[in-house]
Structure formats: structure tokens, C-alpha cells
Scaffold this active site. Structure first.
Site, PDB file in Angstrom:
ATOM      1  N   LYS A 187       0.845  -1.185   0.000  1.00 46.08           N
ATOM      2  CA  LYS A 187       0.000   0.000   0.000  1.00 46.08           C
ATOM      3  C   LYS A 187       0.886   1.243   0.000  1.00 46.08           C
ATOM      4  O   LYS A 187       1.799   1.352   0.813  1.00 46.08           O
ATOM      5  CB  LYS A 187      -0.928   0.001   1.214  1.00 46.08           C
ATOM      6  CG  LYS A 187      -2.199   0.820   1.026  1.00 46.08           C
ATOM      7  CD  LYS A 187      -3.213   0.534   2.118  1.00 46.08           C
ATOM      8  CE  LYS A 187      -4.534   1.223   1.812  1.00 46.08           C
ATOM      9  NZ  LYS A 187      -5.545   0.970   2.854  1.00 46.08           N
TER      10      LYS A 187
ATOM     11  N   GLU B 146     -19.720  -4.246   9.555  1.00 42.55           N
ATOM     12  CA  GLU B 146     -20.610  -3.419  10.372  1.00 42.55           C
ATOM     13  C   GLU B 146     -21.731  -4.234  11.013  1.00 42.55           C
ATOM     14  O   GLU B 146     -22.115  -3.971  12.169  1.00 42.55           O
ATOM     15  CB  GLU B 146     -21.199  -2.286   9.527  1.00 42.55           C
ATOM     16  CG  GLU B 146     -20.194  -1.233   9.098  1.00 42.55           C
ATOM     17  CD  GLU B 146     -19.417  -1.598   7.845  1.00 42.55           C
ATOM     18  OE1 GLU B 146     -18.532  -0.823   7.430  1.00 42.55           O
ATOM     19  OE2 GLU B 146     -19.691  -2.690   7.265  1.00 42.55           O
TER      20      GLU B 146
ATOM     21  N   ARG C 170     -25.434  -0.419   6.561  1.00 38.55           N
ATOM     22  CA  ARG C 170     -25.258  -1.835   6.284  1.00 38.55           C
ATOM     23  C   ARG C 170     -25.698  -2.713   7.449  1.00 38.55           C
ATOM     24  O   ARG C 170     -25.860  -3.925   7.297  1.00 38.55           O
ATOM     25  CB  ARG C 170     -23.790  -2.096   5.943  1.00 38.55           C
ATOM     26  CG  ARG C 170     -23.330  -1.383   4.691  1.00 38.55           C
ATOM     27  CD  ARG C 170     -21.858  -1.021   4.720  1.00 38.55           C
ATOM     28  NE  ARG C 170     -20.980  -2.163   4.645  1.00 38.55           N
ATOM     29  CZ  ARG C 170     -20.430  -2.627   3.518  1.00 38.55           C
ATOM     30  NH1 ARG C 170     -20.672  -2.034   2.373  1.00 38.55           N
ATOM     31  NH2 ARG C 170     -19.634  -3.664   3.542  1.00 38.55           N
TER      32      ARG C 170
END
Length: 626
Positions: free
Chosen positions: A285, A371, A399
Site C-alpha cells: 500500500k 458493520e 449496512r
């Protein structure tokens, strides 16, 4: 000497097919330079996009998009995709008002398959596209790119399960960079780490099987068990199983995600298989930019920065952010009450909980990008006598709607939902605006909802929710507060009681959350035009202040102003309360109408929505004069 870049000659993915691997590597460096240069001015999701450059170039080199479909899981890793699909000249407008979206967006380009802004949905979308192709007799290649953190989401697991059962040809590129927004957590991440360390497992398994087949009748008999013996051998060689192949999805050994040649070779080998294949790609990353590699969490989503140092460009001093005020207030509450537990979903820094984690590591839970699980977990903690505070962005809390209703509100548990990034949030655009939380929270039985108008009110709201108990939602915006002094000793707010912040007799403006300051600005403008407006900070979205609503009905016009959708929102709640009391007065509900809101600076978006001070004043004047 020709200084023209390769990138300047790429107008579509078809142009990549004539480039050598060496030229593609040069192109990757040029793309990284553009990403860094542009995002240093616009801000954006830098680390994710820098890490995925070679994956995107390799995929577009082997596919024939837009006929073939390249599906991104959270389009914040797709900046290179934008640059090679005809949007180079517009790239400098990234995430700006009227410019390019920071995510994939179908109405922006035919190369963007779906509006990817929430994690873990790409596999379901890609599998649906593959099934549509099979039903229609098409020949499109379907490739999904998903990060290792997104793979921890329940929706991704559901899709993997279906993929293994359906056995429809498609390719999943697992971009494994060991990061989500905060560092990845969970057993799956450990499993992927083991896979990264076991790059020879597949070759070893096949070598052993081949030897057994040649070792005589006994070995041949074992090998004839086919897939079962293959699985047994794999289990023998690697006690910890490969979860993807157990689901029926062929999985490659981990490969270098920055080696374009290897990526292309692997894609060429798997694109024509007769079932689902997962390519395990290991990337870095922030690759190509040292500050992003050193601090990928900071560069996940960053404001404009200095390229040389990676430091965020300083803005004029302003009030502390709502997020930081919440984090400090929660830590203070936790010092007073050892039952408090903080929960987030891969957003420890984003929700202001870094300090809480450092002070109370045993009372902090990062559930990963999951979530639904985070909210379900909160119910169990509450049943066990704890006081969980679930801090999740408004757009992501959507969600977990079912878990809010069934697992928390139905049993009337002591759970606080700290809803960050409520209302219009700015440059991230329509997938990230917190437009719906007022509507979906106020409809839930047992739920009480507070919309603090400034930093002090947020501190009082959190204290009130923890003191009164039961399911509570507190929603607050992104960014700096109003500059209100933060109280050292928070108060318990009287339930269902608003506060008048400006008196007036012509019109009553009932404002919610950060719309209070805009309503006060509108009242100043209306005074200049000869109208006397009373402004009420409603504080409570549920229960509403029935007495203040009745008083408002005595004026010439009752106006509600909220930073969410009008349909089902707080304003409609006021209308319902007026009907319940039999009150009759002209009304005006201001908020977000039946539309999605694009990306852009918050002030520009509120202006377009008519929710800045001038827009509110104009709407009220027009109604009073009609």
C-alpha cells in the site's frame, strides 16, 4: 529529445496491449507521479491507488474493456483505471465540485461498471454479471478486484460461498496489502498471512501427488481418489486449510502484485478456466511514494499535502473537529464508568478512537469491515452488562440496519450509536454522504435520536445517552465544529426538550444539528429583509419537543431545516406531531430532496441544496411572500 510520456499517448485500455512489460512498468511510474501530484492538491485515497497500479495495468492489458468487465471493490483504488480510460485531462479535477469522482461512477465512464464506494460488494456484483452472461450466451470476461480487508466483510463471504456452488467462470484478484483503513484484524488476515508465507504449497502438493501416482499400485490407488485425495494431500502438507479451495474456488499461490509480467501471465492462465479462480496478489500500500508506504493509514484518505514531506498542508486554525471532540468525550466517560466499551469497524482513527484505544485497549473492539457483526456484537456486550458505544460513519452504518432493529432496539438494550460523518460530507461524494440516518433511526421503536448542533452539545448528548440508557443514536457531521467551548462537566439533557437560540414572532425555524448555525445566519438575512425569525435548536429528533412545535404553529410559518433526506426525516416528524395535536399552520420542510448529492466542498454542496444561510432565507422569504 522526446519528453513525451507514455501516459500521454494512452487514450484507452486498448493502447496498453501494444506496450511491452518494460514500457508498462515505465507507465506505472508515470501514473504514480500523476496520482501523487494531483492528490497533493485535491486530497484523496492515495495509498490504496498507488498500491494497485500494476494490477490495473495488467488487467486492462489482458481484458477487452468495456466489453469485458473489471469490477472494483471500493473504487478508491481505481485512480490508475481512470488515467488509462480516457480521463487523463480531467484527472486534475479529482474529487472536486463538478469534476471526476474519487470512486468508479458509471455515468462518468463506460469503463466504470458500478458505483463502488462501500466495501465487500464487488464479488456479488461480479457474480451477477457472470450469471447474466451465462443466461445471455455472452463471452465477456468478468474480473473483480477486492482488497484483503474487504474480504473480511460478510457480504464477500456470502458471494464466495455462492461462487463455489455455482462454478461460473470468473476471476477474483485478491489485492492483499495487509491494510484496510486501520490495520487489518481478524482470523482471516492471519490466514492470508500464512498463505503469503507458503508460496510453494501448490507446487509441493502437486509434486507429492505426481510422485504417489508413480510409486506403484498403492500410490496409484490413493491418487485415484481424485479431488478428495488432493484435498487430503493438501491437508497433510498444510494443516491449516486453504479456505478458498474448500469453498470450491481455485486459488493461486501468492504472487508479486508489482510484477506486471507475472500478473499478465497469471491472468492469461486463468481467464479461460471453466470455474471461479482467485488470484492471490501481494502488494504494498502506497507503493512508489515513501511517505505513503511509511504511514498507509494516514494516506488512505488524506487532505492536500506537501509532496516532499507528505505532511498535510496546514489550514488556518479552526475549531476542533466533531470527531476529535467525541473521542475525548468518550474517553472521559470511560474513566467514570468501567462498563463502557468502544466498538468500530476498521475506522479507529477515522472515528477519533485512537486515544481511547491507547488508554483502554481491553475495552476497545475493532470488528474490521463488518458493520453487521459490530452492531450484533454490541448487543451481546449490552446483554452481558456492558455499555457499548458503536462509532461508525453514517453511510456505513446503513449496512447494519437489521442488527440495529432486531438485536439492539427490540430488546431495548443500552447501546449508543455514535454516527459520524452525518449529512453532506464533501469530496467523497454520493456513496459517502450521511443522508439517511435521521430517517432510518427515527422510525425504530425504543430508539432515541439526538442531533447536537455544536461541540458542547455533542459532549452533553453522549453523556445523556450513557446516563439514560436504552438504544440511542447521536449524529454529528464531519469536520470542524462551531467553536463552542467544550464543557468540563457534561450535563444530562432533558429528554425531548429543545432550546430557543433566537427569539422572533414572524416565522419559527426548527433546526436540527449543524443546520442550527445556518438557520441563525438565515435569520440575520431575514431581519435585513424585514422578517422576524425565531430559531430553535431542536436537539432531539426523537422524541420531538411537542410544546415547542405547538408554539411554532402560532407563527406565520413553521420551517424545519435538516441535513438529511426530507422523505421520512425530522421535518416530516414535525408535521406528524402537528397533525397529532391538530395544529394548523403553513409549513416548509427544508433538507435534501429526492436525489443523490455529488462530490464537492461542503459549502458548495449546501449552497446547491439551498441549505446554506442564503438558501434558507430565500426559501422562507419566497414562502412568506407567496
Amino acid at each position: 529529445m522526446n519528453d513525451q510520456r507514455i501516459l500521454d499517448m494512452v487514450s484507452s485500455p486498448a493502447d496498453l496491449k501494444v506496450l511491452t512489460n518494460e514500457e508498462l512498468s515505465i507507465l506505472a511510474r508515470e501514473i504514480r507521479e500523476d496520482i501523487i501530484t494531483v492528490t497533493s492538491e485535491t486530497g484523496g485515497h492515495v495509498a490504496s491507488s498507488l498500491g494497485a497500479v500494476e494490477i490495473i495495468l495488467a488487467a486492462h492489458s489482458m481484458l477487452n474493456c468495456p466489453h469485458d468487465k473489471l469490477v472494483f471493490d471500493v473504487g478508491h483504488q481505481a485512480y490508475a483505471h481512470k488515467l488509462v480510460t480516457g480521463r487523463l485531462d480531467e484527472f486534475k479535477t479529482l474529487r472536486s465540485y463538478g469534476g471526476l469522482s474519487g470512486f468508479t461512477k458509471p455515468d462518468e465512464s463506460p469503463y466504470d461498471v458500478h458505483p463502488s464506494g462501500h466495501a465487500s460488494d464487488s464479488l456479488s456484483v461480479a457474480l451477477g454479471l457472470a450469471q447474466a452472461r451465462e443466461l445471455s450466451g455472452g463471452d465477456e470476461k468478468i474480473v473483480a478486484v477486492i482488497g484483503d480487508a474487504a474480504l473480511s466483510g460478510g457480504m464477500a463471504f456470502e458471494a464466495l460461498n455462492h461462487m463455489g456452488q455455482a462454478q461460473i467462470p470468473m476471476v477474483v484478484i485478491l489485492n492483499d496489502n495487509e491494510m484496510s483503513i486501520s490495520r487489518n484484524v481478524g482470523a482471516l488476515m492471519k490466514h492470508l498471512g500464512y498463505m503469503r508465507a507458503s508460496t510453494q504449497y501448490r507446487e509441493t502438493r502437486d509434486f507429492v501427488q505426481e510422485k504417489m501416482e508413480k510409486s506403484g499400485p498403492f500410490g496409484t490407488a490413493l491418487a485415484n481418489f481424485g479431488r478428495n485425495v488432493k484435498e487430503s494431500l493438501k491437508q497433510f502438507i498444510i494443516p491449516r486449510s486453504m479456505i478458498f479451495e474448500q469453498l470450491g474456488i481455485m486459488c493461486t499461490a501468492p504472487i508479486d502484485g508489482h510484477d506486471i509480467g507475472l500478473l499478465k501471465e497469471t491472468l492469461a492462465a486463468v481467464l479461460d478456466t471453466d470455474g471461479p479462480v482467485l488470484i492471490h496478489v501481494v502488494t504494498r500500500k502506497g507503493a512508489g511514494y515513501a511517505p505513503a508506504v511509511a504511514d498507509p493509514e494516514k494516506f488512505h484518505g488524506i487532505a492536500p499535502f506537501h509532496i516532499g514531506t507528505g505532511e498535510v498542508k496546514k489550514k488556518p486554525a479552526s475549531a476542533p473537529t466533531y470527531t476529535s471532540v467525541f473521542g475525548k468525550a468518550l474517553a472521559a466517560e470511560a474513566r467514570r464508568d468501567e462498563r463502557i466499551v468502544a466498538i468500530t469497524a476498521a475506522m479507529r482513527g477515522g472515528t477519533g478512537l485512537d486515544g481511547f484505544f491507547e488508554e483502554f485497549p481491553d475495552r476497545f473492539v475493532d470488528a474490521g469491515i463488518a458493520e453487521e457483526h459490530a452492531v450484533g456484537l454490541a448487543s451481546g456486550l449490552a446483554l452481558g452488562g456492558k455499555k457499548p458505544v458503536v462509532a461508525i460513519y453514517s453511510t456505513f452504518l446503513q449496512r447494519a440496519f437489521d442488527q440495529i432493529i432486531i438485536d439492539n432496539a427490540l430488546p431495548d438494550l443500552d447501546v449508543v450509536f455514535a454516527i459520524d460523518r452525518a449529512g453532506v460530507v464533501g469530496e467523497d461524494g454520493p456513496t459517502h454522504h450521511g443522508m439517511f440516518d435521521l430517517a432510518y433511526m427515527r422510525m425504530i421503536p425504543h430508539m432515541r435520536v439526538l442531533a447536537p448542533s455544536d461541540e458542547a452539545e455533542l459532549v452533553h448528548a453522549l453523556h445523556t445517552a450513557l446516563a439514560l440508557g436504552g438504544p440511542f443514536a447521536i449524529r454529528y457531521p464531519r469536520g470542524a465544529g462551531e467553536g463552542a467551548p467544550v464543557p468540563e462537566e457534561p450535563e444530562v439533557l432533558e429528554e425531548g426538550r429543545a432550546r430557543v437560540v433566537r427569539e422572533g414572532g414572524d416565522v419559527a425555524v426548527l433546526a436540527f444539528g449543524r443546520m442550527v448555525s445556518r438557520a441563525l445566519g438565515a435569520a440575520d438575512l431575514l431581519a435585513e429583509r424585514g422578517f422576524d425569525a425565531r430559531v430553535v435548536d431542536m436537539r432531539w429528533v426523537k422524541p420531538l419537543d411537542a410544546e415547542e412545535i405547538a408554539r411554532a404553529a402560532q407563527t406565520k410559518l413553521v420551517v424545519t431545516v435538516e441535513g438529511g433526506v426530507v422523505a421520512g426525516g425530522a421535518g416530516e416528524g414535525v408535521l406528524g406531531e402537528m397533525a397529532r395535536q391538530g395544529l394548523h399552520a403553513p409549513t416548509l420542510n427544508l433538507g435534501i430532496r429526492d436525489r443523490y448529492v455529488p462530490q464537492g466542498r461542503v459549502d458548495l454542496l449546501l449552497r446547491d441544496l439551498g441549505l446554506d444561510a442564503e438558501g434558507i432565507a430565500n426559501s422562507i422569504e419566497e414562502r412568506l411572500c407567496s
